[in-house]
Scaffold this motif. Sequence first.
Motif, PDB file in Angstrom:
ATOM      1  N   GLY A 217       0.797  -1.209   0.000  1.00  0.00           N
ATOM      2  CA  GLY A 217       0.000   0.000   0.000  1.00  0.00           C
ATOM      3  C   GLY A 217       0.833   1.263   0.000  1.00  0.00           C
ATOM      4  O   GLY A 217       2.067   1.219   0.012  1.00  0.00           O
ATOM      5  N   ASN A 247       0.748   1.082  -9.435  1.00  0.00           N
ATOM      6  CA  ASN A 247      -0.490   1.552  -8.802  1.00  0.00           C
ATOM      7  C   ASN A 247      -1.706   0.761  -9.286  1.00  0.00           C
ATOM      8  O   ASN A 247      -2.779   1.316  -9.520  1.00  0.00           O
ATOM      9  CB  ASN A 247      -0.697   3.045  -9.067  1.00  0.00           C
ATOM     10  N   LYS A 248      -1.541  -0.557  -9.403  1.00  0.00           N
ATOM     11  CA  LYS A 248      -2.609  -1.424  -9.896  1.00  0.00           C
ATOM     12  C   LYS A 248      -3.064  -2.398  -8.807  1.00  0.00           C
ATOM     13  O   LYS A 248      -3.261  -3.584  -9.043  1.00  0.00           O
ATOM     14  CB  LYS A 248      -2.139  -2.198 -11.135  1.00  0.00           C
ATOM     15  N   TRP A 249      -3.230  -1.886  -7.603  1.00  0.00           N
ATOM     16  CA  TRP A 249      -3.604  -2.729  -6.471  1.00  0.00           C
ATOM     17  C   TRP A 249      -4.832  -2.201  -5.737  1.00  0.00           C
ATOM     18  O   TRP A 249      -5.404  -2.891  -4.904  1.00  0.00           O
ATOM     19  CB  TRP A 249      -2.454  -2.800  -5.463  1.00  0.00           C
ATOM     20  N   LYS A 250      -5.270  -0.987  -6.052  1.00  0.00           N
ATOM     21  CA  LYS A 250      -6.339  -0.361  -5.283  1.00  0.00           C
ATOM     22  C   LYS A 250      -7.707  -0.918  -5.654  1.00  0.00           C
ATOM     23  O   LYS A 250      -7.903  -1.465  -6.736  1.00  0.00           O
ATOM     24  CB  LYS A 250      -6.321   1.158  -5.486  1.00  0.00           C
ATOM     25  N   ARG A 251      -8.638  -0.742  -4.739  1.00  0.00           N
ATOM     26  CA  ARG A 251     -10.010  -1.202  -4.944  1.00  0.00           C
ATOM     27  C   ARG A 251     -10.583  -0.602  -6.233  1.00  0.00           C
ATOM     28  O   ARG A 251     -10.479   0.586  -6.479  1.00  0.00           O
ATOM     29  CB  ARG A 251     -10.877  -0.767  -3.759  1.00  0.00           C
ATOM     30  N   ASN A 254      -7.803  -3.272  -9.179  1.00  0.00           N
ATOM     31  CA  ASN A 254      -6.818  -4.252  -8.739  1.00  0.00           C
ATOM     32  C   ASN A 254      -6.512  -5.242  -9.858  1.00  0.00           C
ATOM     33  O   ASN A 254      -7.404  -5.906 -10.376  1.00  0.00           O
ATOM     34  CB  ASN A 254      -7.343  -4.983  -7.502  1.00  0.00           C
ATOM     35  N   GLU A 292       2.589  11.015  -5.259  1.00  0.00           N
ATOM     36  CA  GLU A 292       2.455   9.572  -5.440  1.00  0.00           C
ATOM     37  C   GLU A 292       3.032   9.153  -6.789  1.00  0.00           C
ATOM     38  O   GLU A 292       3.734   8.140  -6.899  1.00  0.00           O
ATOM     39  CB  GLU A 292       0.974   9.203  -5.342  1.00  0.00           C
ATOM     40  N   GLU A 362     -12.514  -8.364  -5.277  1.00  0.00           N
ATOM     41  CA  GLU A 362     -11.226  -7.682  -5.116  1.00  0.00           C
ATOM     42  C   GLU A 362     -10.327  -8.397  -4.113  1.00  0.00           C
ATOM     43  O   GLU A 362      -9.121  -8.504  -4.325  1.00  0.00           O
ATOM     44  CB  GLU A 362     -11.458  -6.243  -4.642  1.00  0.00           C
ATOM     45  N   ASN A 363     -10.895  -8.861  -2.990  1.00  0.00           N
ATOM     46  CA  ASN A 363     -10.083  -9.330  -1.871  1.00  0.00           C
ATOM     47  C   ASN A 363      -9.979 -10.843  -1.756  1.00  0.00           C
ATOM     48  O   ASN A 363      -9.257 -11.336  -0.888  1.00  0.00           O
ATOM     49  CB  ASN A 363     -10.645  -8.777  -0.550  1.00  0.00           C
TER      50      ASN A 363
END
Length: 429
Positions: A217, A247-251, A254, A292, A362-363
């Motif tokens: 994160g 930056n390809k991990w956010k809700r 992802n 960022e 996602e998770n």
Amino acid sequence: MKPYFSTFTIPFIQWIFLLLVNTNNCAQGIQIGEKCPDIEIRRIINYSLGKARLSDFKGKPLLIDFWFSTCTACIESFPKLDSFRNIFENKLQILLVNHESEEKVRMIFKKVKLISGIKLPTVVNDSILRLLFPHNSAPHEIWIDKNGFVQAITGQESVTKENLIVFSEGDSLNLPLKKDNLEYSNLQPLIKSANGDSLIQYSCLTQFQPGISGSLGIIPPMIFNKNRIQVRGINISIKELYKLAYNKWKRGKNFHVDRVILEIPDMELDKLAQFNKTKKYCYDLIMSDTSETKALQYMREEIDKFFDIKSTLEKRKVKCLVLQMISPIKQFAAKSVVTRGAIYNSAGKLIVDNVELIDLIENTLNYGNDPWAPFQLIDESGFKGKVDLVLPSKFTNLSDVNKSLHQFAFELIEEEREMDVIILRDNKE
């Protein structure tokens, strides 16, 4: 029969004081081979007397399982622990320990369907046992023999029927020590000697760090209350490091790990293994007066250089699974507004109970280095609420998965879609 612990001659408060002032013990607590004091535990639910001294367990070995309410792995283990309690009823004692309030613990046992019928003795509002056995992550298992000596300190993976047979019969245990890093903090640099307040720029790449859960994160400036940004990946694969760097991990955006594509012909086996599941790394970057975008660009350049890779973000047609609704009757909509959401494996099935559909995808289904879905799963069902579903615990083939999904008016369709992918090439090219 001898008592579980011999009477401890020093008053417990005095013993705690000695523990705290002893510089060798203050961070470590009671270690393997050391004896525990005969302390009194004042609040135990699902236990007839409501409180106990450790000596009250009458010469039985004791397995202490530390947990907390947001630890999914902890809660998923309770049915297994409950079955062991029945198997070893007269040979050992299992005791759950939680530092949270009795009200909160009772609510968890009531609202999580998986454990609603389980009555394992559970310490609530704990402060004493956590002080004796300090730890950062859970599940955290303490194995204490019938004479009161700590035989092992392990993770959950060591709690097996075979090990409990050895433990209950009083034989010596030889289990791997859980290395719980008590000095780790999400908001401090990984290099302990660094002065975090005076940092201008810092980066660090390490091998796998035992005792710390995997995570990734970006910590924004508002968390630090100062003008700096932190990018951190802990115990994750190289492909996941690149997901973070791009930056390809956010809700909502992802990446499935399958969209990080390795294009290095004739790669040596040892290097290939690094890019699969056999090796994990930690990366930490702190930068001041930056954005960022700039921080992630710096991370990409740095890990490219270290792994001798040239990475790029490109558009390509890739396989994906598209989730669609096949009936206006929402058979999958969660029935309860009270039950706490849970996802767990049981008897070869993945049980989804009262969970947001986006969070499930996602998770769980797209998540991590070994996701449930074989490639990117896209939600085009149009449903925005919580769902109750039953799926195969592993994705074997589309037909079997759809047999399960059709019961809930869902279907997966395999398609090719043009999507962003991260390409990793040999830098020599």
